[in-house]
Design an enzyme around this catalytic site. Structure first.
Site, PDB file in Angstrom:
ATOM      1  N   SER A 150       0.866  -1.189   0.000  1.00  0.00           N
ATOM      2  CA  SER A 150       0.000   0.000   0.000  1.00  0.00           C
ATOM      3  C   SER A 150       0.896   1.230   0.000  1.00  0.00           C
ATOM      4  O   SER A 150       2.071   1.145   0.379  1.00  0.00           O
ATOM      5  CB  SER A 150      -0.855  -0.003   1.281  1.00  0.00           C
ATOM      6  OG  SER A 150      -1.515   1.227   1.454  1.00  0.00           O
ATOM      7  N   TYR A 163      -2.215  -0.908  10.317  1.00  0.00           N
ATOM      8  CA  TYR A 163      -2.212  -1.010   8.847  1.00  0.00           C
ATOM      9  C   TYR A 163      -0.887  -0.495   8.289  1.00  0.00           C
ATOM     10  O   TYR A 163      -0.239  -1.160   7.471  1.00  0.00           O
ATOM     11  CB  TYR A 163      -3.382  -0.198   8.276  1.00  0.00           C
ATOM     12  CG  TYR A 163      -3.573  -0.366   6.773  1.00  0.00           C
ATOM     13  CD1 TYR A 163      -4.053  -1.557   6.253  1.00  0.00           C
ATOM     14  CD2 TYR A 163      -3.270   0.667   5.892  1.00  0.00           C
ATOM     15  CE1 TYR A 163      -4.230  -1.721   4.886  1.00  0.00           C
ATOM     16  CE2 TYR A 163      -3.449   0.519   4.525  1.00  0.00           C
ATOM     17  CZ  TYR A 163      -3.930  -0.688   4.021  1.00  0.00           C
ATOM     18  OH  TYR A 163      -4.097  -0.840   2.668  1.00  0.00           O
TER      19      TYR A 163
HETATM   20  N1  LIG Z   1      -8.456  -0.308  -2.244  1.00  0.00           N
HETATM   21  C1  LIG Z   1      -7.457   0.465  -1.924  1.00  0.00           C
HETATM   22  O1  LIG Z   1      -7.559   1.708  -2.001  1.00  0.00           O
HETATM   23  C2  LIG Z   1      -6.149  -0.126  -1.465  1.00  0.00           C
HETATM   24  C3  LIG Z   1      -5.048   0.723  -1.340  1.00  0.00           C
HETATM   25  C4  LIG Z   1      -3.846   0.210  -0.920  1.00  0.00           C
HETATM   26  C5  LIG Z   1      -3.723  -1.140  -0.646  1.00  0.00           C
HETATM   27  N2  LIG Z   1      -4.797  -1.954  -0.782  1.00  0.00           N
HETATM   28  C6  LIG Z   1      -4.605  -3.367  -0.439  1.00  0.00           C
HETATM   29  O2  LIG Z   1      -5.100  -4.180  -1.482  1.00  0.00           O
HETATM   30  C7  LIG Z   1      -5.569  -5.422  -0.942  1.00  0.00           C
HETATM   31  C8  LIG Z   1      -6.981  -5.679  -1.447  1.00  0.00           C
HETATM   32  O3  LIG Z   1      -7.810  -4.608  -1.024  1.00  0.00           O
HETATM   33  P1  LIG Z   1      -9.264  -4.338  -1.626  1.00  0.00           P
HETATM   34  O4  LIG Z   1      -9.424  -2.873  -1.603  1.00  0.00           O
HETATM   35  O5  LIG Z   1      -9.441  -5.114  -2.864  1.00  0.00           O
HETATM   36  O6  LIG Z   1     -10.141  -4.955  -0.428  1.00  0.00           O
HETATM   37  P2  LIG Z   1     -11.494  -5.813  -0.441  1.00  0.00           P
HETATM   38  O7  LIG Z   1     -11.983  -5.723   0.959  1.00  0.00           O
HETATM   39  O8  LIG Z   1     -12.372  -5.382  -1.554  1.00  0.00           O
HETATM   40  O9  LIG Z   1     -10.975  -7.291  -0.725  1.00  0.00           O
HETATM   41  C9  LIG Z   1     -10.211  -7.995   0.213  1.00  0.00           C
HETATM   42  C10 LIG Z   1     -10.540  -9.467   0.083  1.00  0.00           C
HETATM   43  O10 LIG Z   1      -9.730 -10.170   1.060  1.00  0.00           O
HETATM   44  C11 LIG Z   1     -10.534 -11.186   1.624  1.00  0.00           C
HETATM   45  N3  LIG Z   1     -10.014 -11.623   2.921  1.00  0.00           N
HETATM   46  C12 LIG Z   1     -10.152 -10.998   4.117  1.00  0.00           C
HETATM   47  N4  LIG Z   1      -9.579 -11.740   5.079  1.00  0.00           N
HETATM   48  C13 LIG Z   1      -9.086 -12.845   4.476  1.00  0.00           C
HETATM   49  C14 LIG Z   1      -8.397 -13.991   4.954  1.00  0.00           C
HETATM   50  N5  LIG Z   1      -8.107 -14.152   6.269  1.00  0.00           N
HETATM   51  N6  LIG Z   1      -8.003 -14.926   4.065  1.00  0.00           N
HETATM   52  C15 LIG Z   1      -8.300 -14.799   2.748  1.00  0.00           C
HETATM   53  N7  LIG Z   1      -8.966 -13.750   2.249  1.00  0.00           N
HETATM   54  C16 LIG Z   1      -9.345 -12.785   3.109  1.00  0.00           C
HETATM   55  C17 LIG Z   1     -11.916 -10.549   1.749  1.00  0.00           C
HETATM   56  O11 LIG Z   1     -12.932 -11.513   1.934  1.00  0.00           O
HETATM   57  C18 LIG Z   1     -12.015  -9.792   0.426  1.00  0.00           C
HETATM   58  O12 LIG Z   1     -12.582 -10.600  -0.579  1.00  0.00           O
HETATM   59  C19 LIG Z   1      -5.456  -5.305   0.574  1.00  0.00           C
HETATM   60  O13 LIG Z   1      -4.257  -5.931   1.009  1.00  0.00           O
HETATM   61  C20 LIG Z   1      -5.372  -3.808   0.796  1.00  0.00           C
HETATM   62  O14 LIG Z   1      -4.693  -3.456   1.980  1.00  0.00           O
HETATM   63  C21 LIG Z   1      -6.013  -1.480  -1.178  1.00  0.00           C
END
Ligand SMILES: NC(=O)c1ccc[n+]([C@@H]2O[C@H](COP(=O)([O-])OP(=O)(O)OC[C@H]3O[C@@H](n4cnc5c(N)ncnc54)[C@H](O)[C@@H]3O)[C@@H](O)[C@H]2O)c1
Length: 259
Positions: A150, A163
């Site tokens: 991130s 985080y």
């Molecule tokens: N969306 C953003 O702006 C953003 C920015 C920076 C980093 N990220 C990172 O990207 C990644 C995905 O984020 P997103 O925005 O798609 O989130 P999201 O919540 O849409 O998707 C996350 C997925 O992870 C799954 N999950 C949760 N706990 C789990 C576990 N114990 N085992 C397996 N799966 C599990 C959830 O069920 C969900 O389907 C994360 O690591 C997040 O920190 C996202």
């Protein structure tokens, strides 16, 4: 010569995407399939994971299998990698993407339980995934792993201590593991997405237009990212097009962390 576009860049390869049932994981699974890979979609959310597997077929004409797997449970991760290798006969790529923001709060107000839950998923989950993916990649003769960090893995943010710590940890773990396995044909990199419109970000913004405006104001390109823009970087890092890129924490964020 490597192809200039990602079309066909992963033909015949097999990939795992953790947290593939939503957001960036779903977009990555579809993009990897478009590039030709077979995909194992792992998630704790069965409905979301199965829907992604169906979308891989509908939108990319690809092959995907959903495996229910909690990346915080060692036995689940071990079985996930076994299932992927059993299904596709090999493992070439992995996208360690499952993660959560965790609760909002300053450090002294955080409970140990809140801390452990966020670190357990975001950092220990990536460690466990690497632990079982690396031997499978070695058995396939090498490959590429992308850890979803991130912008919070590159700079600090107030109010999300676990985080920020977990994502800095993912960047550090990526660098350490990249150095360890470079000579055995495994490239390990991280992506540091900026604010990207996914269910996680929508939840974080809570439907408050002021929060969205404030987030957008911090992005030089003047808008939130789209999941497919992060997925493009995933495919590139998974493919031979990035063959000289190793241990890199790549910001894909509309310029948010340029210093
Ligand atoms: N969306 C953003 O702006 C953003 C920015 C920076 C980093 N990220 C990172 O990207 C990644 C995905 O984020 P997103 O925005 O798609 O989130 P999201 O919540 O849409 O998707 C996350 C997925 O992870 C799954 N999950 C949760 N706990 C789990 C576990 N114990 N085992 C397996 N799966 C599990 C959830 O069920 C969900 O389907 C994360 O690591 C997040 O920190 C996202």
């Amino acid at each position: 010569m490597v192809p200039l576009s990602s079309e066909g860049s992963l033909t015949g390869k097999a990939a795992i995407v953790t947290g593939g049932g939503s957001g960036l994981g779903r977009a990555s699974a579809i993009a990897l399939a478009r590039a030709g890979a077979h995909v194992t979609v792992a998630d704790v959310n069965e409905a979301g994971g199965k829907e992604t597997a169906a979308l891989v077929f509908e939108e990319a004409g690809g092959d995907a299998e959903f495996v229910r797997s909690d990346v915080t449970r060692e036995e689940d991760v071990e079985q996930l990698v076994d299932r992927a290798v059993g299904r596709w006969g090999r493992l070439d790529c992995a996208v360690n993407n499952a993660g959560m923001t965790g609760p909002n709060g300053f450090t002294a107000d955080y409970t140990l339980e809140q801390w452990n839950t966020t670190i357990g998923l975001n950092l220990t989950g990536v460690f466990l995934s690497l632990k079982y993916e690396i031997p499978a990649l070695l058995a396939s003769g090498g490959g590429s792993i992308v850890n979803m960090a991130s912008g919070a893995g590159l700079v600090g943010f107030a109010g999300l201590p676990a985080y920020v710590a977990s994502k800095h940890g993912v960047v550090g773990l990526t660098k350490a593991a990249a150095l360890e396995y470079a000579q055995q044909g495994i490239r390990i990199n991280a992506i540091c997405p900026g604010s990207t419109r996914t269910p996680m970000l929508e939840g974080f913004m809570g439907g408050d237009p002021n929060i969205e405006r404030a987030m957008t104001a911090g992005i030089p390109l003047g808008r939130l990212g789209r999941p497919d823009e992060i997925a493009e970087a995933v495919v590139w890092l998974c493919s031979d097009a990035s063959s000289f890129v190793l241990g890199h924490a790549m910001a894909v964020d509309g310029g948010s962390v340029i210093q």
